[in-house]
Scaffold this motif. Structure first.
Motif, short mmCIF file in Angstrom:
data_model
loop_
_atom_site.label_atom_id
_atom_site.label_comp_id
_atom_site.label_asym_id
_atom_site.label_seq_id
_atom_site.Cartn_x
_atom_site.Cartn_y
_atom_site.Cartn_z
N TYR A 361 0.84 -1.20 0.00
CA TYR A 361 0.00 0.00 0.00
C TYR A 361 0.87 1.24 0.00
O TYR A 361 1.92 1.30 0.66
CB TYR A 361 -0.88 0.01 1.25
CG TYR A 361 -1.54 1.34 1.56
CD1 TYR A 361 -2.81 1.63 1.06
CD2 TYR A 361 -0.90 2.30 2.35
CE1 TYR A 361 -3.42 2.85 1.35
CE2 TYR A 361 -1.50 3.51 2.63
CZ TYR A 361 -2.77 3.78 2.13
OH TYR A 361 -3.37 4.99 2.41
N ALA A 362 0.42 2.25 -0.73
CA ALA A 362 0.94 3.61 -0.59
C ALA A 362 -0.22 4.57 -0.73
O ALA A 362 -1.14 4.33 -1.54
CB ALA A 362 2.01 3.90 -1.64
N GLY A 363 -0.21 5.65 0.04
CA GLY A 363 -1.33 6.58 0.01
C GLY A 363 -0.89 8.03 -0.12
O GLY A 363 0.25 8.39 0.20
N SER A 364 -1.81 8.86 -0.59
CA SER A 364 -1.53 10.28 -0.70
C SER A 364 -1.37 10.92 0.68
O SER A 364 -0.87 12.04 0.80
CB SER A 364 -2.65 10.98 -1.47
OG SER A 364 -3.90 10.80 -0.82
N ASP A 365 -1.76 10.18 1.72
CA ASP A 365 -1.55 10.65 3.09
C ASP A 365 -0.11 10.45 3.56
O ASP A 365 0.24 10.78 4.69
CB ASP A 365 -2.51 9.94 4.05
CG ASP A 365 -2.39 8.41 3.99
OD1 ASP A 365 -1.51 7.89 3.27
OD2 ASP A 365 -3.19 7.73 4.67
N GLY A 366 0.73 9.86 2.70
CA GLY A 366 2.13 9.65 3.02
C GLY A 366 2.45 8.30 3.62
O GLY A 366 3.62 7.95 3.82
N ARG A 367 1.45 7.50 3.89
CA ARG A 367 1.67 6.22 4.55
C ARG A 367 2.04 5.12 3.54
O ARG A 367 1.62 5.15 2.38
CB ARG A 367 0.43 5.79 5.34
CG ARG A 367 -0.01 6.79 6.39
CD ARG A 367 -0.86 6.13 7.44
NE ARG A 367 -0.10 5.14 8.22
CZ ARG A 367 -0.62 4.39 9.20
NH1 ARG A 367 -1.90 4.54 9.52
NH2 ARG A 367 0.12 3.53 9.85
N ILE A 368 2.83 4.14 3.99
CA ILE A 368 3.13 2.94 3.23
C ILE A 368 2.97 1.74 4.16
O ILE A 368 3.10 1.85 5.38
CB ILE A 368 4.55 2.94 2.62
CG1 ILE A 368 5.62 3.01 3.73
CG2 ILE A 368 4.71 4.07 1.61
CD1 ILE A 368 7.04 2.81 3.22
N ALA A 369 2.65 0.58 3.59
CA ALA A 369 2.46 -0.63 4.41
C ALA A 369 2.49 -1.85 3.50
O ALA A 369 2.36 -1.75 2.27
CB ALA A 369 1.13 -0.58 5.16
#
Length: 708
Positions: A361-369
């Motif tokens: 996962y990567a998000g525009s919120d800056g998070r990755i997982a």
């Protein structure tokens, strides 16, 4: 998948159809649809999808049928929700079916448990797992009952050739994915990358799409026959998947009461078997009827041994596979397509049960997982590694690993997450998930690049997806050359050895060193293990990484002795003959050293037609990379879709298929992407804000009307 090929191809497809029915593929699809009875939204989704397919089919005249239908003299049938369910079950089987329980059981019967564990370790050597070593887990392991297994007689399994240890470059179905946080990118925004490795076909397995409607705007690739985007992105998140490789299929040896097989033992009682009658219609021939026995554990594919029985299926054993159960996979994809952030992502993947996948996962919120995600049975360590006792309730699965406790990693300090089918965790993870994962090379190479890289751009990621350096060669070749004596080598062999010594371990299409190393390693691998098969000592060959570990860390291992000779050989004794055999085989196959030895010519990549129609595939391709390498293009398999997504105020994405957007062999768009795919290029994907948005790249529009 549904066991109906004989209706098109006649008698020659009966065996394949019968196997699909015996494996319970249609039963699994029926269970999938039964599960949708309790999910009205998903039922409406799959019904609407089928209606859309049928609206198109209904608009066709016979002259409009695709070329393949005309060649086969076959008309498209009405599409059903059952057809979509079958496709989902096929992908689940392709990625999580099969097994080596029988071969492992036979090997243990000869070697003993301790020696088997040494040759086939639960934690493979050199691993850089998906979840980094040393990760702490904040939950305790519930009690799992000790289970029993049941070894079988030690004869040769049907279908296995004596004296063949197999291909040391044979890898499980795999893929790559990774995501980097903004602190490691030039833009400051996360970047996600994915390239699923599957069979390469024309038309491609995937179809690139953008779905835009009220409440949804998502792009990526779909699996034709099923609704939604499977791997892709929207304006707020991106995701991609690799095969998890954890064990979700076990075989149980059934104790039938008598030859009628009407009852079987379970604990202190007898249970009734059920019979599923399978009907195989045959084009130009008589209908074939077959009875398949079922227990509460699942189908018994072969109640007794048969000549046509695949060597990995035990006779008289029931198959317990999570893919036979109802599934939340369609709901998971629907929720991923609509997700607005990490919380939505977690809700979605909690429903993604089979096949088990590493979902990044990567998000525009800056998070990755990344989540090593699936429906994993709770088992004792090693349970399911061997054939289990089908009469013992203690051997049954003890429930499921809670979804919130499956291995996962969120926003790590190192700034990236990744997977390449390797072990999911180190030994500290409390649950047992399996042992037979991909070897270390791709995962370790990805982590090596990302850990050392300067701030990265999407173009850097496109280049990285085509990295062709072999960690296997870099790890083992220097030691092999040390063991290779100069005395006794021919002049030509000495030249090839010097070339290997100067090689940078990169599998370039125009280089000869990869061709020489590959065959050298294959010959040495067989020199170590073929005699074990000949002497009937083992039935499953240890993996390439375990063989490398023997060479590097256990040079006095007794397995280097050739049991076919009275002498006692050492490692150094078998290296030179293996190298000489490799050079001899290359000269025999390709002639004197020259351009024919180049990697891309000696080991071309083939993109065949999806239906294997001659003339509709691509010409052999010279591609840099290979098995165990990030750019894992080899034979008829490889990156079936490459995707790079940069999340930010405006999402940007790049991608390429090994083919084209059209399924019509007469269209220039049928295979127009192949040349750029070979060259490692990718196209920036057109992602519109709305379906009606104008853009200079739009060359035309087709509007499809419908009615409620």
């Amino acid at each position: 998948t549904g066991g109906r090929l004989a209706e098109i191809f006649g008698e020659r497809a009966i065996g394949m159809d019968l196997l699909q029915r015996r494996l319970g593929m249609t039963w699994g699809a029926e269970n999938f649809l039964k599960g949708l009875k309790h999910n009205a939204a998903m039922r409406r989704l799959i019904d609407a999808y089928s209606q859309g397919v049928n609206a198109f089919i209904g608009s066709l005249r016979p002259s409009d049928y695709p070329l393949e239908y005309k060649i086969l003299d076959y008309a498209p049938e009405t599409w059903t929700t059952f057809d979509s369910a079958l496709i989902l079950k096929y992908m689940a089987w392709y990625l999580s079916g099969g097994g080596n329980d029988l071969d492992m059981t036979r090997s243990r019967a000869v070697l003993g448990a301790a020696e088997t564990d040494k040759l086939f370790p639960f934690q493979a050597p050199f691993q850089d797992p998906v979840i980094p070593v040393g990760t702490a887990w904040d939950f305790a392991l519930p009690a799992v009952p000790i289970t029993s297994d049941r070894s079988m007689e030690t004869g040769m399994p049907p279908g296995r050739k004596r004296g063949d240890a197999g291909d040391p470059f044979d890898e499980p179905i795999g893929s790559n994915n990774w995501a980097v946080s903004g602190k490691k990118t030039k833009s400051g925004f996360p970047i996600l990358c994915g390239d699923p490795h599957l069979q390469l076909t024309l038309p491609a397995i995937w179809y690139e799409i953008q779905l835009s409607a009220p409440g949804i705007n998502v792009g990526g690739v779909s699996l034709p026959g099923t609704p939604g985007v499977v791997i892709g992105f929207n304006e707020e998140i991106a995701w991609s998947m690799t095969n998890a490789g954890s064990d979700v299929l076990d075989f149980y040896k059934i104790k039938f009461r008598d030859k009628k097989r009407g009852e079987y033992a379970w604990g202190n009682a007898w249970r009734q078997t059920t019979v599923r009658r399978e009907e195989i219609k045959v084009r130009g021939g008589k209908t074939v009827m077959e009875k398949v026995l079922y227990t509460h554990l699942g189908p018994v594919p072969f109640a007794e041994g048969r000549p046509e029985m695949p060597g990995w299926i035990p006779a008289g054993a029931a198959m317990r596979w999570t893919g036979h159960d109802g599934s939340g996979i369609m709901a998971a994809l629907y929720l991923l397509n609509h997700a607005h952030g990490y919380s939505d992502f977690k809700t979605a993947v909690a429903k993604f049960d089979c096949p088990a996948m590493n979902i990044v996962y990567a998000g525009s919120d800056g998070r990755i997982a990344i989540w090593h995600n699936g429906k994993f049975p709770r088992r004792a360590k090693g349970q399911g590694r061997y054939l289990l006792d089908g009469s013992s309730p203690a051997a049954a699965w003890a429930g499921w690993v809670p979804m919130e406790q499956v291995p996962h990693l969120e926003d790590p300090v190192r700034g990236f997450v990744s997977s390449a089918n390797q072990n999911p965790t180190d030994n500290a993870y409390p649950y047992y998930l399996g042992w037979d994962y991909g070897t270390f090379e791709r995962g370790a190479r990805i982590n090596e690049i990302l850990a050392a890289a300067p701030p990265l751009s999407p173009q850097d990621m496109v280049k990285m997806q085509c990295d062709a350096l072999s960690l296997r060669a870099r790890t083992i070749l220097p030691r092999l050359l040390e063991l290779l004596p100069k005395a006794g080598l021919t002049a030509a062999e000495q030249v090839r050895a010097r070339e290997l010594a100067a090689w940078d371990f990169v599998y370039r299409a125009d280089s000869t060193e990869p061709t020489v190393f590959n065959l050298f390693w294959s010959e040495l691998y067989r020199a170590v293990w073929d005699d074990e098969f000949m002497a009937r000592r083992i039935f499953a060959a240890p993996a390439a990484d375990r063989t490398m570990e023997l060479i590097l860390r256990e040079p006095d291992s007794p397995y280097f002795d050739d049991l076919a000779t009275p002498a006692k050989e050492s490692l150094s004794d078998i290296v030179r003959p293996a190298f000489s055999r490799a050079i001899g085989r290359l000269e025999e196959q390709y002639g004197a050293f020259g351009p024919a030895w180049r990697w891309g010519r000696a080991n071309p990549v083939t993109i065949r037609h999806l239906g294997r129609v001659p003339g509709l595939g691509a010409a052999p391709l010279a591609v840099s990379g290979g098995r165990g390498i990030i750019n894992a293009a080899s034979a008829a398999n490889g990156p079936s879709w490459r995707m790079v997504v940069e999340l930010g105020p405006a999402v940007r994405a790049w991608g390429i298929l090994p083919g084209g957007a059209s399924g019509n062999p007469g269209s220039r768009f049928y295979d127009d992407g192949i040349r750029d795919w070979v060259a490692g290029k990718a196209y920036e994907l057109l992602f519109l804000k709305t379906a009606g948005q104008n853009h200079a790249r739009i060359s035309g529009r087709t509007e499809i009307g419908g009615s409620k």
